[in-house]
Design a protein around this motif. Structure first.
Motif, PDB file in Angstrom:
ATOM      1  N   GLN A   1      39.078  27.220  34.682  1.00 35.88           N
ATOM      2  CA  GLN A   1      40.095  26.525  34.643  1.00 35.88           C
ATOM      3  C   GLN A   1      41.544  27.438  35.328  1.00 35.88           C
ATOM      4  OE1 GLN A   1      40.765  23.458  34.419  1.00 35.88           O
ATOM      5  NE2 GLN A   1      42.452  23.806  35.332  1.00 35.88           N
ATOM      6  N   GLU A   2      41.194  28.889  34.922  1.00 35.76           N
ATOM      7  CA  GLU A   2      42.230  29.729  35.152  1.00 35.76           C
ATOM      8  C   GLU A   2      42.033  30.037  36.641  1.00 35.76           C
ATOM      9  OE1 GLU A   2      42.050  33.173  32.694  1.00 35.76           O
ATOM     10  OE2 GLU A   2      42.868  32.104  30.887  1.00 35.76           O
ATOM     11  N   LEU A   3      40.830  30.341  36.861  1.00 35.13           N
ATOM     12  CA  LEU A   3      40.581  30.598  38.276  1.00 35.13           C
ATOM     13  C   LEU A   3      40.719  29.542  39.378  1.00 35.13           C
ATOM     14  CD1 LEU A   3      39.338  32.348  40.713  1.00 35.13           C
ATOM     15  CD2 LEU A   3      37.037  31.446  39.963  1.00 35.13           C
ATOM     16  N   LEU A   4      40.469  28.230  38.853  1.00 34.91           N
ATOM     17  CA  LEU A   4      40.925  26.898  39.602  1.00 34.91           C
ATOM     18  C   LEU A   4      42.558  26.949  39.835  1.00 34.91           C
ATOM     19  CD1 LEU A   4      40.386  24.205  40.611  1.00 34.91           C
ATOM     20  CD2 LEU A   4      40.390  23.181  38.350  1.00 34.91           C
ATOM     21  N   ASN A   5      43.226  27.363  38.711  1.00 36.39           N
ATOM     22  CA  ASN A   5      44.633  27.284  39.008  1.00 36.39           C
ATOM     23  C   ASN A   5      45.108  28.267  39.861  1.00 36.39           C
ATOM     24  OD1 ASN A   5      44.934  25.212  37.213  1.00 36.39           O
ATOM     25  ND2 ASN A   5      45.347  26.581  35.513  1.00 36.39           N
ATOM     26  N   ASP A   6      44.654  29.414  39.877  1.00 35.05           N
ATOM     27  CA  ASP A   6      44.908  30.792  40.796  1.00 35.05           C
ATOM     28  C   ASP A   6      44.329  30.150  42.132  1.00 35.05           C
ATOM     29  OD1 ASP A   6      45.917  32.171  38.723  1.00 35.05           O
ATOM     30  OD2 ASP A   6      44.159  33.290  38.496  1.00 35.05           O
ATOM     31  N   LEU A   7      43.475  29.660  42.371  1.00 35.02           N
ATOM     32  CA  LEU A   7      42.975  29.377  43.917  1.00 35.02           C
ATOM     33  C   LEU A   7      43.939  28.580  44.448  1.00 35.02           C
ATOM     34  CD1 LEU A   7      39.297  28.817  43.316  1.00 35.02           C
ATOM     35  CD2 LEU A   7      40.276  30.499  44.860  1.00 35.02           C
ATOM     36  N   LYS A   8      44.602  27.605  43.912  1.00 33.35           N
ATOM     37  CA  LYS A   8      45.725  26.623  44.317  1.00 33.35           C
ATOM     38  C   LYS A   8      46.870  27.255  44.795  1.00 33.35           C
ATOM     39  CE  LYS A   8      44.354  22.864  41.480  1.00 33.35           C
ATOM     40  NZ  LYS A   8      44.823  21.744  40.508  1.00 33.35           N
ATOM     41  N   TYR A   9      46.800  28.587  44.918  1.00 37.84           N
ATOM     42  CA  TYR A   9      48.008  29.419  45.312  1.00 37.84           C
ATOM     43  C   TYR A   9      47.558  30.469  46.522  1.00 37.84           C
ATOM     44  CZ  TYR A   9      50.748  27.391  41.502  1.00 37.84           C
ATOM     45  OH  TYR A   9      51.352  26.753  40.602  1.00 37.84           O
ATOM     46  N   THR A  10      46.077  30.141  46.638  1.00 38.66           N
ATOM     47  CA  THR A  10      45.656  31.161  47.782  1.00 38.66           C
ATOM     48  C   THR A  10      46.463  31.181  49.037  1.00 38.66           C
ATOM     49  OG1 THR A  10      43.362  30.479  46.921  1.00 38.66           O
ATOM     50  CG2 THR A  10      43.659  31.621  49.169  1.00 38.66           C
ATOM     51  N   ASP A  11      46.626  32.275  49.711  1.00 35.96           N
ATOM     52  CA  ASP A  11      47.347  32.368  50.948  1.00 35.96           C
ATOM     53  C   ASP A  11      48.931  32.422  50.897  1.00 35.96           C
ATOM     54  OD1 ASP A  11      44.736  32.641  52.443  1.00 35.96           O
ATOM     55  OD2 ASP A  11      44.753  30.647  52.552  1.00 35.96           O
ATOM     56  N   GLU A  12      49.182  32.040  49.605  1.00 36.64           N
ATOM     57  CA  GLU A  12      50.978  32.184  49.356  1.00 36.64           C
ATOM     58  C   GLU A  12      51.484  33.713  49.638  1.00 36.64           C
ATOM     59  OE1 GLU A  12      52.739  29.625  49.318  1.00 36.64           O
ATOM     60  OE2 GLU A  12      51.762  27.969  48.470  1.00 36.64           O
ATOM     61  N   ALA A  13      52.349  33.671  50.168  1.00 38.51           N
ATOM     62  CA  ALA A  13      52.999  35.163  50.614  1.00 38.51           C
ATOM     63  C   ALA A  13      54.007  35.608  49.379  1.00 38.51           C
ATOM     64  CB  ALA A  13      53.431  35.266  52.013  1.00 38.51           C
ATOM     65  N   ASP A  14      54.375  34.668  48.725  1.00 37.67           N
ATOM     66  CA  ASP A  14      55.515  35.036  47.652  1.00 37.67           C
ATOM     67  C   ASP A  14      54.718  35.283  46.311  1.00 37.67           C
ATOM     68  OD1 ASP A  14      54.541  32.703  46.703  1.00 37.67           O
ATOM     69  OD2 ASP A  14      56.303  31.464  47.365  1.00 37.67           O
ATOM     70  N   GLY A  15      55.524  35.295  45.207  1.00 39.64           N
ATOM     71  CA  GLY A  15      55.150  35.598  43.888  1.00 39.64           C
ATOM     72  C   GLY A  15      54.484  34.599  43.288  1.00 39.64           C
ATOM     73  N   ALA A  16      54.042  33.401  43.671  1.00 39.24           N
ATOM     74  CA  ALA A  16      53.179  32.535  43.279  1.00 39.24           C
ATOM     75  C   ALA A  16      51.741  32.919  43.311  1.00 39.24           C
ATOM     76  CB  ALA A  16      53.232  31.162  43.832  1.00 39.24           C
ATOM     77  N   ASN A  17      51.551  33.669  44.392  1.00 44.77           N
ATOM     78  CA  ASN A  17      49.928  34.178  44.421  1.00 44.77           C
ATOM     79  C   ASN A  17      49.716  35.333  43.538  1.00 44.77           C
ATOM     80  OD1 ASN A  17      47.540  34.501  45.430  1.00 44.77           O
ATOM     81  ND2 ASN A  17      48.054  35.225  47.401  1.00 44.77           N
ATOM     82  N   ASN A  18      49.936  35.106  42.146  1.00 41.06           N
ATOM     83  CA  ASN A  18      49.744  36.275  41.331  1.00 41.06           C
ATOM     84  C   ASN A  18      48.641  37.035  41.189  1.00 41.06           C
ATOM     85  OD1 ASN A  18      52.424  35.748  40.002  1.00 41.06           O
ATOM     86  ND2 ASN A  18      51.308  34.000  38.798  1.00 41.06           N
ATOM     87  N   SER A  19      47.389  36.497  41.666  1.00 41.69           N
ATOM     88  CA  SER A  19      46.135  37.107  41.678  1.00 41.69           C
ATOM     89  C   SER A  19      45.724  37.348  42.875  1.00 41.69           C
ATOM     90  CB  SER A  19      45.012  35.938  41.303  1.00 41.69           C
ATOM     91  OG  SER A  19      45.300  35.641  39.979  1.00 41.69           O
ATOM     92  N   VAL A  20      46.574  37.525  44.037  1.00 46.98           N
ATOM     93  CA  VAL A  20      46.595  38.055  45.320  1.00 46.98           C
ATOM     94  C   VAL A  20      45.079  37.643  45.927  1.00 46.98           C
ATOM     95  CG1 VAL A  20      46.665  40.137  46.860  1.00 46.98           C
ATOM     96  CG2 VAL A  20      47.700  40.155  44.428  1.00 46.98           C
ATOM     97  N   ILE A  21      45.148  36.066  46.164  1.00 54.61           N
ATOM     98  CA  ILE A  21      43.835  35.520  46.593  1.00 54.61           C
ATOM     99  C   ILE A  21      44.057  35.280  48.208  1.00 54.61           C
ATOM    100  CG2 ILE A  21      42.244  33.907  46.399  1.00 54.61           C
ATOM    101  CD1 ILE A  21      42.968  33.755  43.500  1.00 54.61           C
ATOM    102  N   PHE A  22      43.144  35.532  48.967  1.00 53.72           N
ATOM    103  CA  PHE A  22      43.479  34.931  50.286  1.00 53.72           C
ATOM    104  C   PHE A  22      42.067  34.606  50.657  1.00 53.72           C
ATOM    105  CE2 PHE A  22      46.780  38.222  49.892  1.00 53.72           C
ATOM    106  CZ  PHE A  22      47.754  37.782  50.533  1.00 53.72           C
ATOM    107  N   SER A  23      42.260  33.831  51.748  1.00 57.12           N
ATOM    108  CA  SER A  23      41.097  33.133  52.438  1.00 57.12           C
ATOM    109  C   SER A  23      40.806  33.500  54.193  1.00 57.12           C
ATOM    110  CB  SER A  23      41.069  31.340  52.260  1.00 57.12           C
ATOM    111  OG  SER A  23      42.043  30.979  53.315  1.00 57.12           O
ATOM    112  N   TYR A  24      39.756  33.317  54.594  1.00 60.95           N
ATOM    113  CA  TYR A  24      39.649  33.790  55.939  1.00 60.95           C
ATOM    114  C   TYR A  24      38.273  32.968  56.441  1.00 60.95           C
ATOM    115  CZ  TYR A  24      35.639  36.897  54.281  1.00 60.95           C
ATOM    116  OH  TYR A  24      34.777  37.362  53.416  1.00 60.95           O
ATOM    117  N   LEU A  25      37.977  32.649  57.684  1.00 61.23           N
ATOM    118  CA  LEU A  25      36.992  32.028  58.281  1.00 61.23           C
ATOM    119  C   LEU A  25      36.186  32.947  59.174  1.00 61.23           C
ATOM    120  CD1 LEU A  25      39.244  29.063  59.660  1.00 61.23           C
ATOM    121  CD2 LEU A  25      38.060  29.110  57.454  1.00 61.23           C
TER     122      LEU A  25
END
Length: 207
Positions: free
Chosen positions: A143-167
């Motif tokens: 559940q924690e990972l699910l919540n963090d993933l919803k902020y993936t690629d955000e450039a502001d403080g919301a992306n607390n876990s520093v998660i990024f995606s690429y293709l």
């Protein structure tokens, strides 16, 4: 200044037939590339160092995906920080694309991520050895990972876990922040064929 040095390395990254579109997208890339300063809390100070290289991992008429990878050292830091972040762009719309624009992030996606293919960015770093990967995932609540993933690629403080995606040509990659002992960041890739139930709309990179 650190900002100036980084800008010189990323200018004119994309060459397109349409000059106006090329200028807009290159400006977008410059803004995104400099966003690392905020994401990693790096100060614009001449005593700090930031070395970043880039790789275009996916390019088509409609989408562009860029990885930035390198290291940063703040003045007084005990060791360099391994840095990884990305930019995904819808070329037609000339806008940044985030993970949640492309996919529905749910429990099934979390499981696909945990079962994905680990890609080490360093030949001397292999988290598959001695159960390190197993131990890492066992300490992460779904559940924690699910919540963090919803902020993936955000450039502001919301992306607390520093998660990024690429293709890539055949996979979606997810980069997650991990402890320094594990390399500071961890990349997992999921084949597109496993994401069919999560795709949003018809205008996806893997159509």
């Amino acid at each position: 200044m650190l900002k100036t040095i980084l800008t010189l390395h990323i200018q004119n990254l994309v060459d397109l037939p349409n000059d106006t579109k090329e200028e807009v997208i290159n400006d977008l890339i410059r803004v995104e590339a400099l966003g690392v300063l905020e994401s990693y809390s790096l100060d614009l100070d001449s005593h700090n160092t930031l070395e970043i290289d880039y790789q275009i991992t996916y390019k088509s008429d409609k989408f562009l995906s860029i990885q930035y990878i390198g290291s940063a050292l703040n003045k007084g830091g005990a060791y360099p920080l391994n840095v990884f972040y990305t930019t995904n762009i819808d070329v037609d719309k000339e806008i940044k694309v985030k993970l949640t624009d492309l996919l529905e992030i749910d429990e099934a996606f979390v499981q696909e991520l945990k079962n994905g293919i680990y890609r080490s960015y360093d030949d001397n770093l292999n988290l598959r050895e001695e159960g390190v990967m197993r131990d890492y995932w066992s300490g992460i609540k779904d559940q924690e990972l699910l919540n963090d993933l919803k902020y993936t690629d955000e450039a502001d403080g919301a992306n607390n876990s520093v998660i990024f995606s690429y293709l890539t040509q055949d996979s979606l990659g997810i980069s997650l922040s991990v402890p320094h002992a594990l390399g500071d960041h961890l990349e997992m890739e999921i084949g597109y064929e496993k994401l069919s139930e999560n795709i949003k709309g018809d205008n996806s990179p893997w159509d």
